[in-house]
Design a protein around this motif. Structure first.
Motif, PDB file in Angstrom:
ATOM      1  N   TRP A  22       0.909  -1.245   0.196  1.00 28.04           N
ATOM      2  CA  TRP A  22       0.040  -0.078   0.108  1.00 28.04           C
ATOM      3  C   TRP A  22       0.892   1.165  -0.122  1.00 28.04           C
ATOM      4  N   LEU A  23       2.028   1.142   0.653  1.00 25.60           N
ATOM      5  CA  LEU A  23       2.797   2.237   0.865  1.00 25.60           C
ATOM      6  C   LEU A  23       3.486   2.661  -0.636  1.00 25.60           C
ATOM      7  N   TYR A  24       3.881   1.421  -1.492  1.00 32.19           N
ATOM      8  CA  TYR A  24       4.410   1.777  -2.678  1.00 32.19           C
ATOM      9  C   TYR A  24       3.141   2.312  -3.651  1.00 32.19           C
ATOM     10  N   VAL A  25       1.859   1.695  -3.761  1.00 36.12           N
ATOM     11  CA  VAL A  25       0.873   2.103  -4.342  1.00 36.12           C
ATOM     12  C   VAL A  25       0.691   3.677  -3.923  1.00 36.12           C
ATOM     13  N   LEU A  26       0.636   4.235  -2.761  1.00 40.64           N
ATOM     14  CA  LEU A  26       0.465   5.584  -2.645  1.00 40.64           C
ATOM     15  C   LEU A  26       1.514   6.410  -3.181  1.00 40.64           C
ATOM     16  N   GLY A  27       2.911   6.049  -3.049  1.00 41.95           N
ATOM     17  CA  GLY A  27       3.887   6.704  -3.895  1.00 41.95           C
ATOM     18  C   GLY A  27       3.770   6.788  -5.385  1.00 41.95           C
ATOM     19  N   HIS A  28       3.415   5.523  -5.947  1.00 48.82           N
ATOM     20  CA  HIS A  28       3.094   5.442  -7.344  1.00 48.82           C
ATOM     21  C   HIS A  28       2.104   6.212  -7.729  1.00 48.82           C
ATOM     22  N   GLU A  29       0.994   6.269  -7.191  1.00 48.24           N
ATOM     23  CA  GLU A  29      -0.127   7.102  -7.606  1.00 48.24           C
ATOM     24  C   GLU A  29       0.357   8.649  -7.423  1.00 48.24           C
ATOM     25  N   LEU A  30       0.726   8.904  -6.290  1.00 45.96           N
ATOM     26  CA  LEU A  30       1.322  10.495  -6.014  1.00 45.96           C
ATOM     27  C   LEU A  30       1.784  10.949  -7.171  1.00 45.96           C
ATOM     28  N   THR A  31       3.097  10.045  -7.564  1.00 44.97           N
ATOM     29  CA  THR A  31       3.949  10.505  -8.638  1.00 44.97           C
ATOM     30  C   THR A  31       3.020  10.809  -9.972  1.00 44.97           C
ATOM     31  N   HIS A  32       2.244   9.778 -10.213  1.00 45.35           N
ATOM     32  CA  HIS A  32       1.561  10.018 -11.496  1.00 45.35           C
ATOM     33  C   HIS A  32       0.700  11.335 -11.403  1.00 45.35           C
ATOM     34  N   ALA A  33      -0.033  11.636 -10.023  1.00 40.98           N
ATOM     35  CA  ALA A  33      -0.806  12.816  -9.806  1.00 40.98           C
ATOM     36  C   ALA A  33       0.297  14.163  -9.994  1.00 40.98           C
ATOM     37  N   LEU A  34       1.227  14.213  -9.430  1.00 44.19           N
ATOM     38  CA  LEU A  34       2.384  15.039  -9.372  1.00 44.19           C
ATOM     39  C   LEU A  34       2.670  15.574 -10.811  1.00 44.19           C
ATOM     40  N   LEU A  35       3.165  14.581 -11.731  1.00 46.37           N
ATOM     41  CA  LEU A  35       3.338  14.699 -12.911  1.00 46.37           C
ATOM     42  C   LEU A  35       2.297  15.248 -13.755  1.00 46.37           C
ATOM     43  N   ALA A  36       1.414  14.719 -13.569  1.00 44.28           N
ATOM     44  CA  ALA A  36      -0.072  15.344 -14.229  1.00 44.28           C
ATOM     45  C   ALA A  36      -0.312  16.646 -14.087  1.00 44.28           C
ATOM     46  N   TYR A  37      -0.036  17.129 -12.970  1.00 40.89           N
ATOM     47  CA  TYR A  37      -0.206  18.571 -12.581  1.00 40.89           C
ATOM     48  C   TYR A  37       0.794  19.162 -12.988  1.00 40.89           C
ATOM     49  N   PHE A  88      -8.464  10.040  -7.076  1.00 38.82           N
ATOM     50  CA  PHE A  88      -7.087   9.374  -6.600  1.00 38.82           C
ATOM     51  C   PHE A  88      -7.591   8.232  -5.740  1.00 38.82           C
ATOM     52  N   ARG A  89      -7.125   6.961  -6.108  1.00 43.56           N
ATOM     53  CA  ARG A  89      -7.609   5.891  -5.360  1.00 43.56           C
ATOM     54  C   ARG A  89      -6.526   5.100  -5.060  1.00 43.56           C
ATOM     55  N   VAL A  90      -6.323   4.723  -3.846  1.00 43.21           N
ATOM     56  CA  VAL A  90      -5.157   3.696  -3.274  1.00 43.21           C
ATOM     57  C   VAL A  90      -5.520   2.887  -2.291  1.00 43.21           C
ATOM     58  N   SER A  91      -5.294   1.654  -2.455  1.00 45.80           N
ATOM     59  CA  SER A  91      -5.539   0.417  -1.707  1.00 45.80           C
ATOM     60  C   SER A  91      -4.264  -0.461  -1.427  1.00 45.80           C
ATOM     61  N   SER A  92      -4.602  -1.289  -0.638  1.00 44.24           N
ATOM     62  CA  SER A  92      -3.350  -2.398  -0.663  1.00 44.24           C
ATOM     63  C   SER A  92      -3.476  -3.382  -1.809  1.00 44.24           C
ATOM     64  N   HIS A  93      -4.445  -3.377  -2.417  1.00 43.95           N
ATOM     65  CA  HIS A  93      -4.525  -4.269  -3.868  1.00 43.95           C
ATOM     66  C   HIS A  93      -4.025  -3.303  -5.082  1.00 43.95           C
ATOM     67  N   GLY A  94      -4.187  -2.024  -5.034  1.00 44.34           N
ATOM     68  CA  GLY A  94      -3.767  -1.516  -6.224  1.00 44.34           C
ATOM     69  C   GLY A  94      -4.174   0.089  -5.996  1.00 44.34           C
ATOM     70  N   GLY A  95      -4.233   0.697  -7.144  1.00 43.46           N
ATOM     71  CA  GLY A  95      -4.600   2.175  -7.334  1.00 43.46           C
ATOM     72  C   GLY A  95      -4.823   2.708  -8.590  1.00 43.46           C
ATOM     73  N   ALA A  96      -5.510   3.969  -8.831  1.00 45.52           N
ATOM     74  CA  ALA A  96      -5.556   4.651 -10.193  1.00 45.52           C
ATOM     75  C   ALA A  96      -5.876   6.173  -9.843  1.00 45.52           C
ATOM     76  N   ILE A  97      -5.350   6.963 -10.716  1.00 44.69           N
ATOM     77  CA  ILE A  97      -5.993   8.236 -10.817  1.00 44.69           C
ATOM     78  C   ILE A  97      -6.707   8.474 -12.145  1.00 44.69           C
ATOM     79  N   THR A  98      -7.638   9.631 -11.935  1.00 39.50           N
ATOM     80  CA  THR A  98      -8.329   9.651 -13.149  1.00 39.50           C
ATOM     81  C   THR A  98      -7.932  11.369 -13.406  1.00 39.50           C
ATOM     82  N   THR A  99      -7.543  11.339 -14.919  1.00 41.68           N
ATOM     83  CA  THR A  99      -6.971  12.764 -15.314  1.00 41.68           C
ATOM     84  C   THR A  99      -7.435  12.861 -16.658  1.00 41.68           C
TER      85      THR A  99
END
Length: 253
Positions: A76-91, A100-111
């Motif tokens: 989940w900590l990796y997923v958090l950093g993963h999606e945060l990096t997606h979001a930061l680069l998108a911004y 912005f969705r994060v869980s212990s099974h995966g995550g995703a952002i919508t942009t």
């Protein structure tokens, strides 16, 4: 994990062009590997690794590997950093992030926008390493941490190990980030970027490896690789043209 487009604009993939670009980058990849091997060999051969920064970085890296293989992995900590990096680069690209969705099974952002850097950033940028260094610099500005430099490098090694191990594990998965731009293109860029980070960390933690020396070594290997493959390509094209001309000549007679 991946990026969901929140608009109707299609993603222009141009797979053939990206694969061609990735192919032209293979000699650069080989050059990075050769440079890393050369500088690492020099460091180990002359005992130059026996310094506080190198030992602390290596210790942090090994501690993370022990955690990764022996304890439950904090996915989940990796997923958090993963999606945060997606979001930061998108911004940074002027995009809007709708969810912005994060869980212990995966995550995703919508942009409403995607691209190579937005999609591949989590595999290229060691976010937690950069955050650790930034936090250290901020605290050190107010309270001197010069007596604890070993902790800075140990944290860098641990967080880099975190990034490296999870990146490797994700590269064998069917990630939407790779499907968007093609696996071959994505893997070449990710490998090249992480090899560059490895060179940067080697220079940062080893006083015997200068930035100038590293740049000269890399430039030398780049020249050798592209010269070799350039000659091979020209020779191959020459043979192909020669065969084509001879075949046309024999057909005409």
């Amino acid at each position: 994990m991946g990026i969901l487009l929140g608009s109707a604009f299609p993603v222009k993939r141009m797979r053939w062009l990206k694969n061609l670009l990735a192919t032209t980058l293979l000699p650069a990849l080989a050059s990075e590997l050769a440079t890393l091997g050369e500088l690492t060999g020099q460091t180990l051969g002359h005992g130059q690794w026996k310094n506080l920064a190198s030992l602390s970085f290596a210790s942090g890296f090994l501690i993370w590997l022990a955690i990764y293989f022996l304890l439950p992995r904090p996915f989940w900590l990796y997923v958090l950093g993963h999606e945060l990096t997606h979001a930061l680069l998108a911004y940074l690209h002027g995009a809007q992030v709708y969810s912005f969705r994060v869980s212990s099974h995966g995550g995703a952002i919508t942009t409403n926008r995607t691209g190579v850097l937005i999609a591949l950033a989590p595999y290229i940028i060691p976010l937690y390493t950069l955050l650790w260094v930034a936090l250290w610099k901020i605290v050190d500005y107010y309270y001197s941490l010069s007596a604890y430099q070993w902790l800075l490098y140990a944290g860098m090694g641990l967080t880099w190990g975190f990034h490296f191990s999870f990146t490797l594990s994700m590269m064998k998965e069917c990630q939407p980030d790779f499907q968007e731009h093609g696996y071959f293109f994505s893997w070449v860029l990710i490998a090249g970027a992480n090899l560059l980070w490895a060179l940067v960390f080697l220079a940062l933690t080893n006083p015997a490896v200068s930035w100038g020396g590293m740049a000269r070594s890399l430039a030398t290997h780049l020249w050798k690789q592209y010269t070799y493959w350039g000659h091979w390509l020209v020779a191959g094209l020459g043979q192909w043209v020669g065969r084509s001309v001879s075949q046309r000549g024999s057909t005409g007679t």
